[in-house]
Design an enzyme around this catalytic site. Sequence first.
Site, PDB file in Angstrom:
ATOM      1  N   ARG A 427     -91.795 -32.101  90.202  1.00 20.33           N
ATOM      2  CA  ARG A 427     -92.623 -30.891  90.338  1.00 20.33           C
ATOM      3  C   ARG A 427     -93.216 -30.782  91.732  1.00 20.33           C
ATOM      4  O   ARG A 427     -93.401 -29.674  92.247  1.00 20.33           O
ATOM      5  CB  ARG A 427     -93.741 -30.902  89.302  1.00 20.33           C
ATOM      6  N   GLU A 456     -91.392 -37.046  83.082  1.00 24.31           N
ATOM      7  CA  GLU A 456     -91.850 -36.350  81.891  1.00 24.31           C
ATOM      8  C   GLU A 456     -90.846 -36.551  80.767  1.00 24.31           C
ATOM      9  O   GLU A 456     -89.645 -36.412  80.971  1.00 24.31           O
ATOM     10  CB  GLU A 456     -92.032 -34.855  82.163  1.00 24.31           C
ATOM     11  N   GLU A 467     -88.725 -22.811  82.390  1.00 25.61           N
ATOM     12  CA  GLU A 467     -89.878 -23.184  83.216  1.00 25.61           C
ATOM     13  C   GLU A 467     -89.438 -23.499  84.644  1.00 25.61           C
ATOM     14  O   GLU A 467     -90.099 -23.126  85.611  1.00 25.61           O
ATOM     15  CB  GLU A 467     -90.590 -24.392  82.601  1.00 25.61           C
ATOM     16  N   ASP A 524     -87.993 -12.941  86.767  1.00 25.11           N
ATOM     17  CA  ASP A 524     -88.998 -11.987  87.229  1.00 25.11           C
ATOM     18  C   ASP A 524     -88.866 -11.840  88.747  1.00 25.11           C
ATOM     19  O   ASP A 524     -89.690 -12.327  89.516  1.00 25.11           O
ATOM     20  CB  ASP A 524     -90.399 -12.455  86.841  1.00 25.11           C
ATOM     21  N   HIS A 746     -97.229 -19.652  75.651  1.00 23.90           N
ATOM     22  CA  HIS A 746     -96.231 -20.612  76.145  1.00 23.90           C
ATOM     23  C   HIS A 746     -95.024 -19.778  76.590  1.00 23.90           C
ATOM     24  O   HIS A 746     -94.139 -19.458  75.784  1.00 23.90           O
ATOM     25  CB  HIS A 746     -95.835 -21.601  75.053  1.00 23.90           C
ATOM     26  N   CYS A 748     -92.455 -20.425  78.259  1.00 18.64           N
ATOM     27  CA  CYS A 748     -91.124 -21.036  78.185  1.00 18.64           C
ATOM     28  C   CYS A 748     -90.486 -20.831  76.824  1.00 18.64           C
ATOM     29  O   CYS A 748     -89.274 -20.941  76.679  1.00 18.64           O
ATOM     30  CB  CYS A 748     -91.216 -22.523  78.494  1.00 18.64           C
TER      31      CYS A 748
END
Length: 780
Positions: A427, A456, A467, A524, A746, A748
């Site tokens: 990330r 993760e 995501e 988007d 959420h 995702c």
Amino acid sequence: MSEAERVPSPAAPPAVAAAAAAAAPEEKKGKEPEREKLPPIVSAGAGATAGLDRGSKGQISTFSSFVSTVNQKKEAAENRSSPTHLVFPNIKNVRDLPPICLDVRQKQRISVDAGSSETKAPVLPEPVLPVQPKTMKDFLEDVEKVKSSGDWKTVHDFYLTTFDSFPELNGAFKKDASASFNTIEDSGINAKFVNAVYDALLNTPQDIQKTVLKGIINSLLREWKGPRTKDDLRAYFILLQNPQFNNTSTYVIYAHLLRQIATLVEADHHFLVHWFKKLSQKRFKQLVERLLQFISLRLFPAKPEEFPPISKCSWWIPSASKVLALLNSANSLVHPPLIPYTDFYNSTLDHIDLMEEYHTWQSFGNSHRFSFCQYPFVISIAAKKIIIQRDSEQQMISIARQSLVDKVSRRQRPDMNMLFLNMKVRRTHLVSDSLDELTRKRADLKKKLKVTFVGEAGLDMGGLTKEWFLLLIRQIFHPDYGMFTYHKDSYCHWFSSFKCDNYSEFRLVGILMGLAVYNSITLDIRFPPCCYKKLLSPPIVPSDQNTPVGICNVTTDDLCQIMPELAHGLSELLSYEGNVEEDFFSTFQVFQEEFGIIKSYNLKPGGDKIPVTNQNRKEYVQLYIDFLLNKSIYKQFAAFYYGFHSVCASNALMLLRPEEVEILVCGSPELDMHALQRSTQYDGYAKTDLTIRYFWDVVLGFPLDLQKKLLHFTTGSDRVPVGGMADLNFKISKNETSTNWLPVAHTCFNQLCLPPYKSKKDLKQKLIIGISNSEGFGLE
């Protein structure tokens, strides 16, 4: 390749007149030998005749009754120096014709050469037309008199005479019978008179309507040799507008009319295209809807017995599709278009075997066999998405299979991960890690995407992939990143023209867009329509690496979608009535700020010394726009182009319009919250629960801007996937927390967590606060 080879046709050309043989057997005796040689009609048989004989219900009476006008041809033949064969022209006897819809596999679109079509068409001597004494006023007065007298004779005589032949049609509706009107811009037809005659026709008795159809058959049966005159084109143009062709009982006649129009030479098509674009929006739309209905009912007839067997009229749908191509071409010449491009969609095609159509087109192109893919404008975006997804899946499977074979051949143990494009990213280094992974795994881009965030736990079931897209897009398009400039007045991003040493990050954005289409993810991204036009220029990556890509013709309309103020200023310059050189004092230069430094670029050699004048201002504006949208960002956009096509390299892209590519990438802006309500799933709630009823009462009453904010808050985008709201898989879950809390999303998983608010007022207040103050993409 000749038109006969492109359009399947029966061995013997079907003739409408031959229905007389089935309908009036007593006429067979004593007729001239020539009539006995007529080829068999494509007849609908007894069932179709029964379907036609519905005069008592306001429909057209039996087909056989009005086709019997063939008898009149005997007398006509005796008066001619050469006898006329009462058959439709065999397409194979017509000289080779160019296709109406150019082969999209050759990276071309339908275009109409408006300037030179007159020089292409062979000019034939115009025949002397019969004099039609009736004016539109006379005709309307005759129709009005019928209301009081009940005598239709005068009106009947008018229709009988007018529709008996092509010359009579021209004599009735031509503005000036003595003028040739050999121009693409003016058909020479009195359109108001034509409309009045057709509007009145459907309210006349059945014998008058049958008379008109008899006359049309009479006209179409005349011998056809060589090129057509402009009067013949005018007759086709008039007959095509006949509202009687809405009735399935007239489809046999309609099909032959379409066939004759479809097999005209290209120069004649140019004339028709330009005449079509002068029709009113209402009449133009009626023509399109009539043709789409004709295709739909031929594909899926409500009463199959009404039509000839499909094997005997395989040319019906190709002929109708070619005439539709003329109308589509005419629509594209008008700005704004007469009707939206979506009005050409035929939703019936969503229910046929689309992949068979696609593979036929892949194998044969525009030759030998018909495919709807030759006419992509009739295929809906939903159907095109299916084609692209299936094509993508087949490519994924093929590449995965090859990887598996390679492993086995090297005697290595197969690993399931080799079947996917596995992205492992941190990330904290999202952009650099993503770029490294995609560069290293370039050969795997067509495999199914799976994303893992380092450190993760969790499996990617779709949420992590979404995501990754959302976070990456948000970071890349941030103004501080410098790759794209956001224009507030047009609400869109555009490529930064700053020069740099490495354009690989623009390639990354292209790959992201390609992966989104490939993996059915909606992004988007706010690019102007011009971007997608450039992305299809050309739709297939050229084999020669030196061929420019992403270069397309641009206009002030394209610039207005990005920089409306600048576009307005250039439009003002074009319309300025004063002395441009003295009042503006501009040269063929453009100035841009780059890292605080103003740089100048010449729009043409020696441009800094060439003043902009009244005479050359059009050239200046065009060069200016071309510089801004093409040349100044060429390297950036080329990297973006190659990135997108490295994933989406498929012939299916050639089926798409730029607007359709945008919808595939970003979704549709058309919201239907009722459809969302119908498809929503619930977890912890039932759709009858009070909180849920409050929720939908509030949401359905929201203005559009709040509905978009809600969608953006819950899904990460305010746009809808191609498949509609149902494809969102929207879920409302019960959040067992205090009702003082705001809703949580959420994105995702397109999930809204809603506390059990006790009143509609409280729910509305908390929901508006939540969706109006979510930062960024509303990610949790």
